[in-house]
Design a protein around this motif. Structure first.
Motif, mmCIF file in Angstrom:
data_model
loop_
_atom_site.group_PDB
_atom_site.id
_atom_site.type_symbol
_atom_site.label_atom_id
_atom_site.label_comp_id
_atom_site.label_asym_id
_atom_site.label_seq_id
_atom_site.Cartn_x
_atom_site.Cartn_y
_atom_site.Cartn_z
ATOM 1 N N SER A 30 7.723 -42.899 12.123
ATOM 2 C CA SER A 30 7.314 -42.632 10.735
ATOM 3 C C SER A 30 8.245 -41.597 10.101
ATOM 4 O O SER A 30 8.566 -41.665 8.906
ATOM 5 C CB SER A 30 5.855 -42.172 10.662
ATOM 6 N N VAL A 31 8.743 -40.671 10.905
ATOM 7 C CA VAL A 31 9.699 -39.680 10.385
ATOM 8 C C VAL A 31 11.035 -40.373 10.069
ATOM 9 O O VAL A 31 11.663 -40.110 9.037
ATOM 10 C CB VAL A 31 9.872 -38.537 11.418
ATOM 11 N N LEU A 32 11.440 -41.299 10.952
ATOM 12 C CA LEU A 32 12.698 -42.023 10.705
ATOM 13 C C LEU A 32 12.600 -42.848 9.415
ATOM 14 O O LEU A 32 13.573 -42.957 8.663
ATOM 15 C CB LEU A 32 13.013 -42.952 11.882
ATOM 16 N N ALA A 33 11.421 -43.433 9.188
ATOM 17 C CA ALA A 33 11.242 -44.233 7.957
ATOM 18 C C ALA A 33 11.465 -43.355 6.730
ATOM 19 O O ALA A 33 12.124 -43.763 5.758
ATOM 20 C CB ALA A 33 9.842 -44.853 7.937
ATOM 21 N N ALA A 34 10.951 -42.149 6.781
ATOM 22 C CA ALA A 34 11.127 -41.229 5.642
ATOM 23 C C ALA A 34 12.589 -40.810 5.504
ATOM 24 O O ALA A 34 13.121 -40.701 4.388
ATOM 25 C CB ALA A 34 10.225 -40.003 5.826
ATOM 26 N N ILE A 35 13.256 -40.588 6.631
ATOM 27 C CA ILE A 35 14.685 -40.226 6.567
ATOM 28 C C ILE A 35 15.484 -41.375 5.957
ATOM 29 O O ILE A 35 16.354 -41.164 5.103
ATOM 30 C CB ILE A 35 15.227 -39.874 7.975
ATOM 31 N N ALA A 36 15.174 -42.612 6.398
ATOM 32 C CA ALA A 36 15.900 -43.781 5.875
ATOM 33 C C ALA A 36 15.737 -43.875 4.359
ATOM 34 O O ALA A 36 16.645 -44.296 3.649
ATOM 35 C CB ALA A 36 15.393 -45.054 6.548
ATOM 36 N N GLU A 37 14.589 -43.438 3.875
ATOM 37 C CA GLU A 37 14.349 -43.515 2.433
ATOM 38 C C GLU A 37 14.983 -42.352 1.654
ATOM 39 O O GLU A 37 15.564 -42.550 0.592
ATOM 40 C CB GLU A 37 12.826 -43.543 2.178
ATOM 41 N N HIS A 38 14.881 -41.137 2.211
ATOM 42 C CA HIS A 38 15.255 -39.969 1.406
ATOM 43 C C HIS A 38 16.560 -39.272 1.812
ATOM 44 O O HIS A 38 17.100 -38.490 1.030
ATOM 45 C CB HIS A 38 14.117 -38.933 1.443
ATOM 46 N N ALA A 39 17.030 -39.519 3.047
ATOM 47 C CA ALA A 39 18.266 -38.847 3.463
ATOM 48 C C ALA A 39 19.053 -39.749 4.425
ATOM 49 O O ALA A 39 19.414 -39.335 5.525
ATOM 50 C CB ALA A 39 17.932 -37.511 4.141
ATOM 51 N N PRO A 40 19.351 -40.989 3.986
ATOM 52 C CA PRO A 40 19.935 -41.968 4.925
ATOM 53 C C PRO A 40 21.327 -41.593 5.422
ATOM 54 O O PRO A 40 21.746 -42.095 6.460
ATOM 55 C CB PRO A 40 19.969 -43.258 4.095
ATOM 56 N N ALA A 41 22.031 -40.721 4.707
ATOM 57 C CA ALA A 41 23.403 -40.388 5.133
ATOM 58 C C ALA A 41 23.479 -39.056 5.875
ATOM 59 O O ALA A 41 24.554 -38.658 6.320
ATOM 60 C CB ALA A 41 24.320 -40.349 3.909
ATOM 61 N N ALA A 42 22.341 -38.382 5.995
ATOM 62 C CA ALA A 42 22.372 -37.057 6.641
ATOM 63 C C ALA A 42 22.563 -37.203 8.156
ATOM 64 O O ALA A 42 22.117 -38.184 8.750
ATOM 65 C CB ALA A 42 21.060 -36.319 6.355
ATOM 66 N N PRO A 43 23.227 -36.218 8.788
ATOM 67 C CA PRO A 43 23.324 -36.251 10.252
ATOM 68 C C PRO A 43 21.961 -35.965 10.870
ATOM 69 O O PRO A 43 21.193 -35.148 10.351
ATOM 70 C CB PRO A 43 24.312 -35.120 10.564
ATOM 71 N N ILE A 44 21.651 -36.665 11.957
ATOM 72 C CA ILE A 44 20.316 -36.562 12.569
ATOM 73 C C ILE A 44 20.454 -36.300 14.067
ATOM 74 O O ILE A 44 21.286 -36.906 14.738
ATOM 75 C CB ILE A 44 19.538 -37.896 12.428
ATOM 76 N N THR A 45 19.576 -35.416 14.574
ATOM 77 C CA THR A 45 19.397 -35.308 16.010
ATOM 78 C C THR A 45 17.901 -35.251 16.291
ATOM 79 O O THR A 45 17.084 -35.313 15.371
ATOM 80 C CB THR A 45 20.144 -34.084 16.597
ATOM 81 N N ASP A 46 17.545 -35.143 17.554
ATOM 82 C CA ASP A 46 16.134 -35.016 17.906
ATOM 83 C C ASP A 46 16.057 -34.244 19.213
ATOM 84 O O ASP A 46 17.092 -33.949 19.826
ATOM 85 C CB ASP A 46 15.483 -36.406 18.091
ATOM 86 N N VAL A 47 14.825 -33.912 19.613
ATOM 87 C CA VAL A 47 14.641 -33.126 20.853
ATOM 88 C C VAL A 47 13.708 -33.842 21.828
ATOM 89 O O VAL A 47 13.239 -33.245 22.800
ATOM 90 C CB VAL A 47 14.060 -31.733 20.533
ATOM 91 N N VAL A 48 13.423 -35.099 21.548
ATOM 92 C CA VAL A 48 12.416 -35.822 22.329
ATOM 93 C C VAL A 48 12.867 -35.934 23.795
ATOM 94 O O VAL A 48 14.051 -36.084 24.090
ATOM 95 C CB VAL A 48 12.168 -37.209 21.704
ATOM 96 N N SER A 49 11.889 -35.884 24.700
ATOM 97 C CA SER A 49 12.177 -35.793 26.132
ATOM 98 C C SER A 49 12.751 -37.075 26.738
ATOM 99 O O SER A 49 13.221 -37.060 27.868
ATOM 100 C CB SER A 49 10.897 -35.412 26.873
ATOM 101 N N VAL A 50 12.676 -38.184 26.019
ATOM 102 C CA VAL A 50 13.258 -39.448 26.473
ATOM 103 C C VAL A 50 14.265 -39.884 25.406
ATOM 104 O O VAL A 50 13.971 -39.832 24.219
ATOM 105 C CB VAL A 50 12.165 -40.523 26.627
ATOM 106 N N LYS A 51 15.457 -40.303 25.828
ATOM 107 C CA LYS A 51 16.501 -40.532 24.824
ATOM 108 C C LYS A 51 16.714 -42.001 24.438
ATOM 109 O O LYS A 51 16.934 -42.286 23.263
ATOM 110 C CB LYS A 51 17.840 -39.933 25.308
ATOM 111 N N ALA A 52 16.646 -42.942 25.396
ATOM 112 C CA ALA A 52 16.953 -44.335 25.043
ATOM 113 C C ALA A 52 15.936 -44.885 24.034
ATOM 114 O O ALA A 52 16.287 -45.614 23.111
ATOM 115 C CB ALA A 52 16.981 -45.203 26.301
ATOM 116 N N GLU A 53 14.683 -44.484 24.190
ATOM 117 C CA GLU A 53 13.623 -44.974 23.301
ATOM 118 C C GLU A 53 13.858 -44.495 21.860
ATOM 119 O O GLU A 53 13.647 -45.244 20.906
ATOM 120 C CB GLU A 53 12.275 -44.448 23.827
ATOM 121 N N VAL A 54 14.317 -43.266 21.713
ATOM 122 C CA VAL A 54 14.588 -42.752 20.361
ATOM 123 C C VAL A 54 15.810 -43.463 19.779
ATOM 124 O O VAL A 54 15.808 -43.867 18.609
ATOM 125 C CB VAL A 54 14.818 -41.225 20.367
ATOM 126 N N ALA A 55 16.846 -43.636 20.616
ATOM 127 C CA ALA A 55 18.060 -44.306 20.128
ATOM 128 C C ALA A 55 17.724 -45.711 19.607
ATOM 129 O O ALA A 55 18.246 -46.131 18.565
ATOM 130 C CB ALA A 55 19.105 -44.373 21.237
#
Ligand SMILES: NC(=O)c1ccc[n+]([C@@H]2O[C@H](COP(=O)([O-])OP(=O)(O)OC[C@H]3O[C@@H](n4cnc5c(N)ncnc54)[C@H](O)[C@@H]3O)[C@@H](O)[C@H]2O)c1
Ligand SMILES: O=C(O)C(=O)C[C@]1(C(=O)O)C=C[C@@H](O)C=C1
Length: 317
Positions: free
Chosen positions: A78-103
């Protein structure tokens, strides 16, 4: 010029600690949390935080800020959906404990070009803003993903944030990260849960006698169940392999105990623990993000125990 601004989404233990560490490092930083109650302390302390996600993201888009997703995995899309709408060109990272699922979730939203996954290997069994600590990441390891197609500029910006928070950076591909953390984080969480159960089943006398070994071995069993479930269930394939190895070792120990000995497991565990204590890191000093072959070179060095302590690059972000 690349901005050094940071926008943190989710101000619990990890996101709030990043916000505070980045603030202390002199970065322009603001944050969003879904509810105000949970960040009353941050508001009282004067941090630039709020509950308007669109406003936080519009500002990130305007300032080319690095967006840090610091919510549990079930809330990431749901956070990614908001980023896609309001800041699609911004650089993004995350801190989630599993990486392939986020990618995968990032790619499904078409945001992969400006995304570089991250994972600070630091935390506690506490949750929420009240548990935040700007020194949480000092001397910790922070994985910054080196997946194919990674953008050198975004990689550098994520690594710089980790360094500004006091960590060293370990470059690793998402799938390799997931296999590694299954062994050293996700399996320990499940073992801690099992150990806590077995101890508690011993009743008041067992619990009354519990000392260091039980306390240390079960500490993370008091972590938020939702977070533990998200990371163990989100890394099921790699965790199954690690769990099978642990079960095989315990089953063999159980059989050996029938012969009156626990020697095989105790000796092997003692040597393995020594390997952990004697594990040596080396500093990666000769690879500049963006140079030919940089991604593969960094990844190979990370696999051998290499860490990045400073970034060689012209980009200031
Ligand atoms: N706790 C650790 O030791 C640790 C270490 C490294 C990485 N992580 C990862 O960091 C992330 C955050 O964990 P944490 O320990 O800071 O947890 P936390 O419970 O302290 O904070 C979680 C934050 O996410 C927000 N949130 C929860 N559900 C939400 C939803 N549905 N929508 C929007 N926001 C929501 C909460 O309001 C809170 O601000 C997780 O993905 C976790 O895997 C945790
Ligand atoms: O020290 C703790 O309490 C932790 O559980 C931190 C810990 C871990 O070491 O497993 C937990 C989850 C992470 O994603 C990274 C670190």
């Amino acid at each position: 010029m690349t901005s050094s601004s940071v926008c943190v989404l989710g101000l619990g233990l990890i996101g709030g600690s990043i916000l505070r560490a980045a603030h202390d490092a002199g970065r322009p930083v603001w944050g969003w949390n879904r509810s105000a109650d949970a960040i009353a302390g941050a508001i009282a302390d004067g941090y630039d935080v709020g509950t308007d996600l669109t406003a936080a993201l519009s500002r990130a888009a305007a300032q080319d800020a690095l967006i840090v997703i610091a919510v549990p995995m079930p809330a990431v899309d749901s956070v990614l959906a908001a980023i896609a709408e309001h800041a699609p060109a911004a650089p993004i990272t995350d801190v989630v404990s599993v990486k392939a699922e986020v990618a995968s979730a990032v790619a499904a939203r078409g945001l992969q070009a400006r995304y570089v996954g991250g994972h600070p290997m630091a935390g506690t069994n506490q949750s929420g803003w009240s548990a935040t600590d700007p020194t949480l990441f000092v001397d910790a390891v922070w994985v910054v993903a080196t997946d194919p197609g990674v953008d050198a500029d975004v990689w550098t910006r994520v690594a710089r944030l980790a360094l500004d928070c006091g960590s060293v950076v370990v470059p690793a591909e998402s799938v390799e990260h997931d296999r590694a953390v299954a062994r050293i984080s996700h399996l320990p969480h499940l073992l801690a849960e099992a150990l806590a159960m077995v101890g508690a089943a011993g009743g008041p006398l067992a619990l009354g006698l519990a000392a260091g070994s039980f306390r240390d071995g079960t500490r993370v069993a008091s972590s938020s169940p939702n977070l533990v479930r998200a990371m163990t269930e989100g890394n099921a394939a790699a965790l199954r392999t690690a769990l099978d190895e642990a079960l095989a070792a315990l089953t063999a120990a159980r059989e050996e105990l029938d012969e009156g000995s626990t020697k095989t497991l105790v000796d092997a565990g003692n040597i393995a623990r020594l390997q952990y204590e004697q594990h040596q890191r080396f500093e990666i000093t000769d690879i500049t993000p963006g140079e030919p072959g940089w991604r593969q070179k960094l990844q190979d060095a990370g696999r051998r125990g290499g860490v990045v302590r400073q970034i060689r690059s012209a980009s200031p972000g």
